[in-house]
Design a protein around this motif. Structure first.
Motif: not given
Length: 359
Positions: A284, A292-293, A295-296
């Motif tokens: 990352r 972002p998806e 990471d979430q």
């Protein structure tokens, strides 16, 4: 669903299969001559073929519902066909007879999610060609030809991990692979652990992503450091001598190689999970291939009490993540995490429900 016989009017001469893979550790290290730790998944690509007398190849994709015709003189316009075309061209260049063929492809390896559907297609194609022509083509050579096909004809400057995993790995143990020497051995998963693969809902294509750019950055960094590849750099402080973003790219490769070596020493599930968490942070922040998806979804997995660790898997830029979990909690983990992910406005799903340790 159109079978080979439904499309071509007769049964195939041979049928061959190859699996997709999920990479547990060692991301973007293969094209830097480094170490990787993939494992095969249950989903397979099946390639059926027979000789024809039409003077050209006919390739039918059951998934796409279309048939492409081509000769080996011209690269097909359809992108999926370039992988098969590349395998045939490279096999011919390697001295393997490649007469006009009817070829049928069926696959349940998810595409565009980081599970190496392209390598499964390449390896299955070459396995079928080996059976049809009765050529002495070993599994390592199949992987090498498949990699060459993807680089030269599909436009992805990939390392050899995916093809070696599809050709040589199984679903019971991870394949520890030195991508420089191709030395390898099977490594058991940590005791009392299971692998879960979830899709982020974000598709990605390597040829259109930053994948080739990352490879070019690594090559530039190696040149600046005076080494053949970043595999030859052990001291992570060497990264500090380089400008941005090269310093962070080098930091990821060196630290990721080190993580694979620790994991291959059969560490505990907790330690293995910690290595996965560190790998995701590096991908990352230093390698910048997450979204972002991803990471979430990874954060939700890492926060679950029955998950040892989680990270994105594959090249990134979308796709899937992989988690090491307590085996008895797999269903609960997937249900809770995907519900929380949905509550935050994202759509994910289970891709590989379970690959478990045998201990």
């Amino acid at each position: 669903m159109c079978s080979f016989e439904a499309v071509f009017g007769a049964p195939p001469g041979v049928v061959a299969q190859a699996p997709g893979r999920v990479n547990l550790l060692g991301e973007h290290t293969d094209y830097n001559d480094g170490y990787v730790l993939p494992i095969a998944i249950e989903q397979q690509t099946t390639v059926s073929m027979r000789h024809n007398d039409q003077g050209e190849f006919a390739l039918h994709s059951e998934m796409l519902g279309s048939t492409v015709r081509f000769t080996l003189d011209t690269l097909p316009a359809e992108h999926f066909a370039t992988y098969v075309y590349g395998c045939l061209v490279e096999a011919r260049a390697d001295g393997i007879h490649t007469p006009p063929l009817d070829i049928h492809v069926q696959s349940d390896v998810p595409m565009g999610v980081g599970l190496s559907s392209s390598a499964a297609l390449e390896v299955a194609t070459l396995r079928a060609l080996r059976a049809l022509t009765d050529q002495p083509l070993d599994d390592v050579r199949i992987a090498q030809l498949a990699q060459r096909a993807e680089i030269r004809h599909a436009g992805v400057r990939c390392g050899i991990m995916d093809q070696m995993a599809s050709s040589l790995a199984d679903t019971k143990s991870a394949l520890f692979l030195d991508t420089r020497t191709l030395d390898r051995r099977l490594v058991p998963l940590p005791p009392e652990s299971a692998v879960l693969v979830l899709y982020s809902g974000v598709a990605r294509t390597l040829a259109g992503s930053g994948y080739n750019q990352r490879r070019a950055e690594c090559e530039e960094a190696a040149q600046r450091l005076g080494v053949v590849s970043l595999r030859d750099v052990d001291d992570i402080s060497a990264a500090d001598t380089l400008p941005e973003p090269l310093c962070r790219r080098v930091r990821h490769i060196i630290s990721e190689n080190a993580r694979v070596l620790v994991a291959a020493a059969c560490c505990s599930a907790g330690e293995f999970g910690g290595l996965m968490n560190a790998s995701h942070a590096s991908l990352r922040d230093d390698y910048e291939v997450s979204v972002p998806e991803l990471d979430q979804l990874v954060a939700l997995l890492q926060a679950h009490p029955n998950v040892y660790g989680a990270r994105l898997t594959g090249a990134g830029f979308g796709g899937a993540c992989v988690a090491l979990c307590e085996p008895q909690a797999l269903n609960e983990v997937s249900q809770v995490v995907l519900q929380d992910y949905s509550d935050e406005g994202f759509t994910g799903r289970v891709l590989v429900p379970s690959l478990s340790s045998t201990v």
